[in-house]
Design a protein around this motif. Structure first.
Motif, mmCIF file in Angstrom:
data_model
loop_
_atom_site.group_PDB
_atom_site.id
_atom_site.type_symbol
_atom_site.label_atom_id
_atom_site.label_comp_id
_atom_site.label_asym_id
_atom_site.label_seq_id
_atom_site.Cartn_x
_atom_site.Cartn_y
_atom_site.Cartn_z
ATOM 1 N N MET A 46 47.096 11.974 50.435
ATOM 2 C CA MET A 46 48.478 12.187 50.166
ATOM 3 C C MET A 46 49.171 10.926 50.488
ATOM 4 O O MET A 46 49.242 10.713 50.661
ATOM 5 C CB MET A 46 48.792 13.368 50.928
ATOM 6 C CG MET A 46 49.945 13.638 51.764
ATOM 7 S SD MET A 46 51.336 13.147 51.151
ATOM 8 C CE MET A 46 52.386 14.279 51.028
ATOM 9 N N TRP A 63 55.506 11.481 51.395
ATOM 10 C CA TRP A 63 54.450 11.267 52.383
ATOM 11 C C TRP A 63 54.812 11.864 53.719
ATOM 12 O O TRP A 63 55.937 12.286 53.941
ATOM 13 C CB TRP A 63 54.140 9.793 52.505
ATOM 14 C CG TRP A 63 55.219 8.918 53.138
ATOM 15 C CD1 TRP A 63 56.524 9.250 53.419
ATOM 16 C CD2 TRP A 63 55.071 7.579 53.545
ATOM 17 N NE1 TRP A 63 57.172 8.185 53.973
ATOM 18 C CE2 TRP A 63 56.312 7.133 54.066
ATOM 19 C CE3 TRP A 63 54.015 6.683 53.530
ATOM 20 C CZ2 TRP A 63 56.507 5.853 54.551
ATOM 21 C CZ3 TRP A 63 54.215 5.406 54.017
ATOM 22 C CH2 TRP A 63 55.441 5.011 54.511
ATOM 23 N N LEU A 112 57.614 14.380 54.206
ATOM 24 C CA LEU A 112 57.161 15.760 54.107
ATOM 25 C C LEU A 112 56.695 16.238 55.474
ATOM 26 O O LEU A 112 56.133 15.475 56.246
ATOM 27 C CB LEU A 112 56.009 15.873 53.099
ATOM 28 C CG LEU A 112 56.311 15.395 51.688
ATOM 29 C CD1 LEU A 112 55.043 15.402 50.847
ATOM 30 C CD2 LEU A 112 57.385 16.245 51.047
ATOM 31 N N GLN A 143 54.140 18.257 57.707
ATOM 32 C CA GLN A 143 52.763 18.747 57.610
ATOM 33 C C GLN A 143 52.724 20.270 57.630
ATOM 34 O O GLN A 143 51.906 20.883 56.955
ATOM 35 C CB GLN A 143 51.919 18.181 58.745
ATOM 36 C CG GLN A 143 51.662 16.697 58.592
ATOM 37 C CD GLN A 143 50.808 16.151 59.714
ATOM 38 O OE1 GLN A 143 50.841 16.649 60.842
ATOM 39 N NE2 GLN A 143 50.051 15.125 59.413
ATOM 40 N N ASP A 203 54.788 22.225 56.292
ATOM 41 C CA ASP A 203 55.246 22.751 55.012
ATOM 42 C C ASP A 203 54.463 22.229 53.811
ATOM 43 O O ASP A 203 54.826 22.516 52.675
ATOM 44 C CB ASP A 203 56.738 22.426 54.817
ATOM 45 C CG ASP A 203 57.606 23.109 55.852
ATOM 46 O OD1 ASP A 203 57.252 24.224 56.295
ATOM 47 O OD2 ASP A 203 58.631 22.524 56.233
ATOM 48 N N TYR A 204 53.411 21.444 54.050
ATOM 49 C CA TYR A 204 52.601 20.893 52.958
ATOM 50 C C TYR A 204 51.252 21.601 52.954
ATOM 51 O O TYR A 204 50.522 21.573 53.945
ATOM 52 C CB TYR A 204 52.409 19.384 53.134
ATOM 53 C CG TYR A 204 51.657 18.754 51.984
ATOM 54 C CD1 TYR A 204 52.333 18.331 50.849
ATOM 55 C CD2 TYR A 204 50.277 18.600 52.032
ATOM 56 C CE1 TYR A 204 51.659 17.758 49.788
ATOM 57 C CE2 TYR A 204 49.592 18.030 50.970
ATOM 58 C CZ TYR A 204 50.285 17.613 49.858
ATOM 59 O OH TYR A 204 49.608 17.047 48.809
ATOM 60 N N TYR A 205 50.938 22.223 51.839
ATOM 61 C CA TYR A 205 49.701 23.001 51.727
ATOM 62 C C TYR A 205 48.760 22.358 50.723
ATOM 63 O O TYR A 205 49.185 21.860 49.679
ATOM 64 C CB TYR A 205 50.007 24.427 51.259
ATOM 65 C CG TYR A 205 50.681 25.258 52.313
ATOM 66 C CD1 TYR A 205 49.975 26.235 53.009
ATOM 67 C CD2 TYR A 205 52.023 25.076 52.617
ATOM 68 C CE1 TYR A 205 50.600 27.006 53.979
ATOM 69 C CE2 TYR A 205 52.652 25.837 53.585
ATOM 70 C CZ TYR A 205 51.926 26.799 54.266
ATOM 71 O OH TYR A 205 52.555 27.560 55.220
ATOM 72 N N GLU A 206 47.485 22.395 51.040
ATOM 73 C CA GLU A 206 46.450 21.976 50.092
ATOM 74 C C GLU A 206 45.398 23.071 50.111
ATOM 75 O O GLU A 206 44.897 23.430 51.187
ATOM 76 C CB GLU A 206 45.857 20.627 50.515
ATOM 77 C CG GLU A 206 44.868 20.091 49.509
ATOM 78 C CD GLU A 206 44.445 18.684 49.872
ATOM 79 O OE1 GLU A 206 45.141 17.740 49.466
ATOM 80 O OE2 GLU A 206 43.442 18.547 50.583
ATOM 81 N N HIS A 230 47.982 24.681 55.292
ATOM 82 C CA HIS A 230 48.856 23.560 55.662
ATOM 83 C C HIS A 230 48.098 22.587 56.556
ATOM 84 O O HIS A 230 47.079 22.920 57.153
ATOM 85 C CB HIS A 230 50.159 24.031 56.296
ATOM 86 C CG HIS A 230 50.018 24.601 57.662
ATOM 87 N ND1 HIS A 230 49.936 23.820 58.780
ATOM 88 C CD2 HIS A 230 49.947 25.894 58.072
ATOM 89 C CE1 HIS A 230 49.825 24.601 59.832
ATOM 90 N NE2 HIS A 230 49.814 25.843 59.430
#
Length: 112
Positions: free
Chosen positions: A1, A63, A100, A102, A104-107, A111
């Motif tokens: 990312m 990022w 961003l 971490q 709230d960032y999903y892969e 998260h």
């Protein structure tokens, strides 16, 4: 990312600079190369009811926030890479950072 969204440039210019730019940025942010993405966004500039041919490149960097000195250097490297491709010292080049969370960032549904 990190994810780079680039607008106001032609595809071939972005492709030509992509390898060297990602190599440089990966070293700066200490992140594997394959974690970077570059997205070309179609852009049309409009001014006073007309199409405006005087648009300029804009890069949004999404990022997980880094130290301000690293952010400054990333902005410089992106600007220099674009300027080299366009061979135009007079054009404005915008770089905008969107941090961003971490949490709230999903892969793949999870998260960081």
């Amino acid at each position: 990312m990190p994810h780079l969204r680039i607008s106001g440039m032609e595809r071939q210019h972005i492709m030509h600079m992509s390898t060297a730019l990602i190599d440089t940025l990966a070293r700066l942010v200490e992140c594997p190369r394959d974690h970077f993405t570059i997205e070309l966004q179609h852009t049309e500039f409009i001014f006073d009811d007309e199409m405006d041919a005087n648009g300029y490149p804009m890069v949004e960097v999404l990022w997980f926030a880094r130290d301000k000195l690293i952010q400054d250097e990333v902005a410089t490297q992106i600007t220099d890479a674009i300027r080299a491709q366009l061979a135009n010292d007079d054009i404005d080049i915008g770089v905008r950072f969107t941090p961003l969370s971490q949490r709230d960032y999903y892969e793949n549904g999870r998260h960081f």
